[in-house]
Design a protein around this motif. Structure first.
Motif, PDB file in Angstrom:
ATOM      1  N   MET A 209       0.830  -1.226   0.000  1.00  0.00           N
ATOM      2  CA  MET A 209       0.000   0.000   0.000  1.00  0.00           C
ATOM      3  C   MET A 209       0.861   1.272   0.000  1.00  0.00           C
ATOM      4  SD  MET A 209      -3.203  -0.923   2.508  1.00  0.00           S
ATOM      5  CE  MET A 209      -4.018   0.670   2.387  1.00  0.00           C
ATOM      6  N   LYS A 210       0.240   2.363  -0.467  1.00  0.00           N
ATOM      7  CA  LYS A 210       0.956   3.651  -0.468  1.00  0.00           C
ATOM      8  C   LYS A 210       1.077   4.166   0.962  1.00  0.00           C
ATOM      9  CE  LYS A 210      -1.215   5.167  -4.785  1.00  0.00           C
ATOM     10  NZ  LYS A 210      -1.954   6.257  -5.425  1.00  0.00           N
ATOM     11  N   LYS A 211       2.146   4.873   1.236  1.00  0.00           N
ATOM     12  CA  LYS A 211       2.357   5.432   2.586  1.00  0.00           C
ATOM     13  C   LYS A 211       1.266   6.460   2.932  1.00  0.00           C
ATOM     14  CE  LYS A 211       7.338   5.005   3.368  1.00  0.00           C
ATOM     15  NZ  LYS A 211       7.394   3.708   2.759  1.00  0.00           N
ATOM     16  N   THR A 212       0.676   7.030   1.894  1.00  0.00           N
ATOM     17  CA  THR A 212      -0.337   8.069   2.102  1.00  0.00           C
ATOM     18  C   THR A 212      -1.757   7.496   2.129  1.00  0.00           C
ATOM     19  OG1 THR A 212      -0.254   8.333  -0.277  1.00  0.00           O
ATOM     20  CG2 THR A 212       0.972   9.949   1.041  1.00  0.00           C
ATOM     21  N   SER A 213      -1.882   6.189   2.064  1.00  0.00           N
ATOM     22  CA  SER A 213      -3.227   5.610   1.890  1.00  0.00           C
ATOM     23  C   SER A 213      -3.955   5.343   3.204  1.00  0.00           C
ATOM     24  CB  SER A 213      -3.128   4.315   1.073  1.00  0.00           C
ATOM     25  OG  SER A 213      -2.366   3.379   1.806  1.00  0.00           O
ATOM     26  N   VAL A 214      -5.251   5.142   3.040  1.00  0.00           N
ATOM     27  CA  VAL A 214      -6.129   4.902   4.188  1.00  0.00           C
ATOM     28  C   VAL A 214      -6.878   3.589   3.926  1.00  0.00           C
ATOM     29  CG1 VAL A 214      -8.228   5.752   5.327  1.00  0.00           C
ATOM     30  CG2 VAL A 214      -6.432   7.359   4.680  1.00  0.00           C
ATOM     31  N   ILE A 215      -7.066   2.804   4.981  1.00  0.00           N
ATOM     32  CA  ILE A 215      -7.874   1.580   4.802  1.00  0.00           C
ATOM     33  C   ILE A 215      -9.113   1.649   5.685  1.00  0.00           C
ATOM     34  CG2 ILE A 215      -6.552   0.184   6.489  1.00  0.00           C
ATOM     35  CD1 ILE A 215      -7.053  -2.159   4.350  1.00  0.00           C
ATOM     36  N   VAL A 216     -10.239   1.306   5.082  1.00  0.00           N
ATOM     37  CA  VAL A 216     -11.537   1.368   5.765  1.00  0.00           C
ATOM     38  C   VAL A 216     -12.110  -0.056   5.824  1.00  0.00           C
ATOM     39  CG1 VAL A 216     -13.933   2.142   5.440  1.00  0.00           C
ATOM     40  CG2 VAL A 216     -12.030   3.707   4.963  1.00  0.00           C
ATOM     41  N   ASN A 217     -12.643  -0.434   6.981  1.00  0.00           N
ATOM     42  CA  ASN A 217     -13.304  -1.748   7.056  1.00  0.00           C
ATOM     43  C   ASN A 217     -14.717  -1.592   7.591  1.00  0.00           C
ATOM     44  OD1 ASN A 217     -13.970  -4.434   7.100  1.00  0.00           O
ATOM     45  ND2 ASN A 217     -12.397  -5.074   8.571  1.00  0.00           N
ATOM     46  N   ILE A 218     -15.688  -1.891   6.729  1.00  0.00           N
ATOM     47  CA  ILE A 218     -17.092  -1.852   7.159  1.00  0.00           C
ATOM     48  C   ILE A 218     -17.716  -3.242   7.022  1.00  0.00           C
ATOM     49  CG2 ILE A 218     -17.608   0.594   6.780  1.00  0.00           C
ATOM     50  CD1 ILE A 218     -18.448  -1.983   4.142  1.00  0.00           C
ATOM     51  N   ALA A 219     -16.846  -4.261   6.830  1.00  0.00           N
ATOM     52  CA  ALA A 219     -17.364  -5.615   6.568  1.00  0.00           C
ATOM     53  C   ALA A 219     -17.330  -6.463   7.831  1.00  0.00           C
ATOM     54  CB  ALA A 219     -16.542  -6.245   5.446  1.00  0.00           C
ATOM     55  N   ARG A 220     -16.246  -7.183   8.033  1.00  0.00           N
ATOM     56  CA  ARG A 220     -16.057  -7.991   9.233  1.00  0.00           C
ATOM     57  C   ARG A 220     -14.599  -7.843   9.665  1.00  0.00           C
ATOM     58  NH1 ARG A 220     -20.807  -7.834   9.589  1.00  0.00           N
ATOM     59  NH2 ARG A 220     -22.273  -9.585   9.548  1.00  0.00           N
ATOM     60  N   GLY A 221     -14.377  -7.708  10.974  1.00  0.00           N
ATOM     61  CA  GLY A 221     -13.043  -7.465  11.512  1.00  0.00           C
ATOM     62  C   GLY A 221     -11.970  -8.418  11.018  1.00  0.00           C
ATOM     63  N   PRO A 222     -12.236  -9.744  11.050  1.00  0.00           N
ATOM     64  CA  PRO A 222     -11.157 -10.687  10.723  1.00  0.00           C
ATOM     65  C   PRO A 222     -10.669 -10.657   9.277  1.00  0.00           C
ATOM     66  CG  PRO A 222     -12.899 -11.767  11.992  1.00  0.00           C
ATOM     67  CD  PRO A 222     -13.429 -10.435  11.596  1.00  0.00           C
ATOM     68  N   VAL A 223     -11.301  -9.896   8.384  1.00  0.00           N
ATOM     69  CA  VAL A 223     -10.750  -9.801   7.023  1.00  0.00           C
ATOM     70  C   VAL A 223      -9.377  -9.114   7.089  1.00  0.00           C
ATOM     71  CG1 VAL A 223     -11.094  -8.933   4.678  1.00  0.00           C
ATOM     72  CG2 VAL A 223     -13.052  -9.765   5.980  1.00  0.00           C
ATOM     73  N   ILE A 224      -9.210  -8.221   8.076  1.00  0.00           N
ATOM     74  CA  ILE A 224      -7.904  -7.565   8.259  1.00  0.00           C
ATOM     75  C   ILE A 224      -7.184  -8.218   9.434  1.00  0.00           C
ATOM     76  CG2 ILE A 224      -6.732  -5.407   8.840  1.00  0.00           C
ATOM     77  CD1 ILE A 224      -8.910  -3.851   7.545  1.00  0.00           C
ATOM     78  N   ASP A 225      -5.925  -8.543   9.237  1.00  0.00           N
ATOM     79  CA  ASP A 225      -5.099  -9.049  10.327  1.00  0.00           C
ATOM     80  C   ASP A 225      -4.689  -7.850  11.209  1.00  0.00           C
ATOM     81  OD1 ASP A 225      -3.293 -10.329  11.965  1.00  0.00           O
ATOM     82  OD2 ASP A 225      -1.683 -10.255  10.477  1.00  0.00           O
ATOM     83  N   THR A 226      -5.259  -7.800  12.407  1.00  0.00           N
ATOM     84  CA  THR A 226      -5.072  -6.614  13.262  1.00  0.00           C
ATOM     85  C   THR A 226      -3.594  -6.338  13.563  1.00  0.00           C
ATOM     86  OG1 THR A 226      -7.161  -7.169  14.307  1.00  0.00           O
ATOM     87  CG2 THR A 226      -5.845  -5.501  15.403  1.00  0.00           C
ATOM     88  N   ASN A 227      -2.828  -7.386  13.843  1.00  0.00           N
ATOM     89  CA  ASN A 227      -1.410  -7.162  14.168  1.00  0.00           C
ATOM     90  C   ASN A 227      -0.680  -6.483  13.007  1.00  0.00           C
ATOM     91  OD1 ASN A 227      -1.701  -8.291  16.656  1.00  0.00           O
ATOM     92  ND2 ASN A 227      -1.127 -10.348  15.964  1.00  0.00           N
ATOM     93  N   SER A 228      -0.972  -6.943  11.798  1.00  0.00           N
ATOM     94  CA  SER A 228      -0.312  -6.328  10.630  1.00  0.00           C
ATOM     95  C   SER A 228      -0.778  -4.888  10.441  1.00  0.00           C
ATOM     96  CB  SER A 228      -0.638  -7.099   9.353  1.00  0.00           C
ATOM     97  OG  SER A 228      -0.314  -8.431   9.500  1.00  0.00           O
TER      98      SER A 228
END
Ligand code: 8YV
Length: 304
Positions: A209-228
């Protein structure tokens, strides 16, 4: 008069994220013809077995079905009613706002510009497409979508808006996750949680990802690995995040390091929380429950 037992896991307008007391449910579900569950009520084989052979229908107060063992339902010929399109608008509003707001701080104000950015949708179902409508109508953007475009319900609307505003907004299917990660200024996670999407957004994704980017999650938490995600924020691999859902919600301890992040906007899974949407969700799920319990047509039945 035919009397059927139905079980509703809690007052529909009370909190939904705290699971209903499991023991209570296992005892009380016995003999029910219909069962209404919330997002946090694991509807698995054990629960279905506890209900017994009378159970004809489950109605869920959600659009997502990751808390439900669909195969187990199918095996027992139990029908499933769910919420379809009504909540997409409320969640899409919140999706767009989560991508454009950051907590105030003089330096944080120097965030990414909205106009002309690339928005990458990870998952392109009804909510993503409703969010896309809002993005097209407000700004010129280059928008990428993922490899599962879904039903292109947005096409008519898109053509109309383009015509009205003379916009040129390319909407393309991303070749792969790598392209989505590396070209998006805002990544919007909107896919269903399945075994193959769990931790789909991981260290490898954040690296691209770009250093300037933003990630949004409105689906389900576990799709994103929180530690990462925490590492990516700590190490400046991305600019910030807007989350309506977290892993292991509502257990905030599990994501404690995220709370320390200045560039994190956190909401308690309230994407569908408008009065109109909640009212409609109550009406639909109760109608699904009642109709399903007596073998009649539901408002929205998921084909299992
Ligand atoms: C929640 C949702 O269910 O529909 C879904 O899949 O995640 C939400 O609408 C709602 O907040 C009630 O728990």
């Amino acid at each position: 008069m035919l009397t059927q037992k139905i079980v509703v896991t809690r007052n529909l307008l009370d909190g939904c994220l705290q699971p209903c007391d499991r023991l209570w449910l296992l005892v009380n579900v016995k003999g029910a013809a219909g069962l209404l569950v919330m997002v946090s009520d694991k509807t698995d084989k054990e629960l279905l077995e506890a209900a017994g052979s009378q159970l004809k229908a489950v109605a869920t107060f959600t659009a997502g079905t990751d808390h439900i063992d669909l195969a187990a339902l199918k095996k027992r010929n139990i029908r499933l009613g769910y919420i379809t399109d009504y909540l997409s608008d409320a969640v899409a509003d919140l999706t767009v706002m989560l991508g454009s707001q950051m907590p105030w701080h003089p330096l944080l104000m120097a965030g990414p510009q909205i106009r002309g950015v690339t928005v990458g949708f990870l998952g392109f179902g009804r909510i993503a497409q409703a969010a896309l409508k809002r993005l097209i109508a407000t700004d010129k953007r280059v928008i990428y979508v993922t490899s599962k475009p879904g039903k292109p319900v947005w096409e008519d609307y898109y053509d109309l808006i383009k015509h009205m505003h003379g916009l040129t907004v390319p909407v393309e299917v991303a070749r792969n996750l790598g392209q989505l990660a590396s070209e998006s200024d805002v990544v919007i996670v909107g896919c269903a949680l399945t075994p193959s999407t769990k931790h789909l957004v991981n260290a490898d994704f954040f690296k691209k990802m770009k250093k300037t980017s933003v990630i949004v999650n409105i689906a389900r938490g576990p799709v994103i690995d929180t530690n990462s995600l925490v590492d990516a924020l700590d190490q400046g691999k991305i600019f910030g995040t807007g989350l309506d859902v977290i892993e292991d919600e509502p257990n905030i301890q599990a994501i404690y390091p995220i709370l320390e992040q200045p560039r994190c906007v956190l909401l308690p899974h309230i994407g569908s929380a408008t009065l109109e949407t909640r009212e409609q969700m109550v009406a639909e799920s109760v109608q699904n429950l009642l109709a399903g319990s007596i073998g009649e047509a539901m408002v929205n039945e998921l084909k299992l």
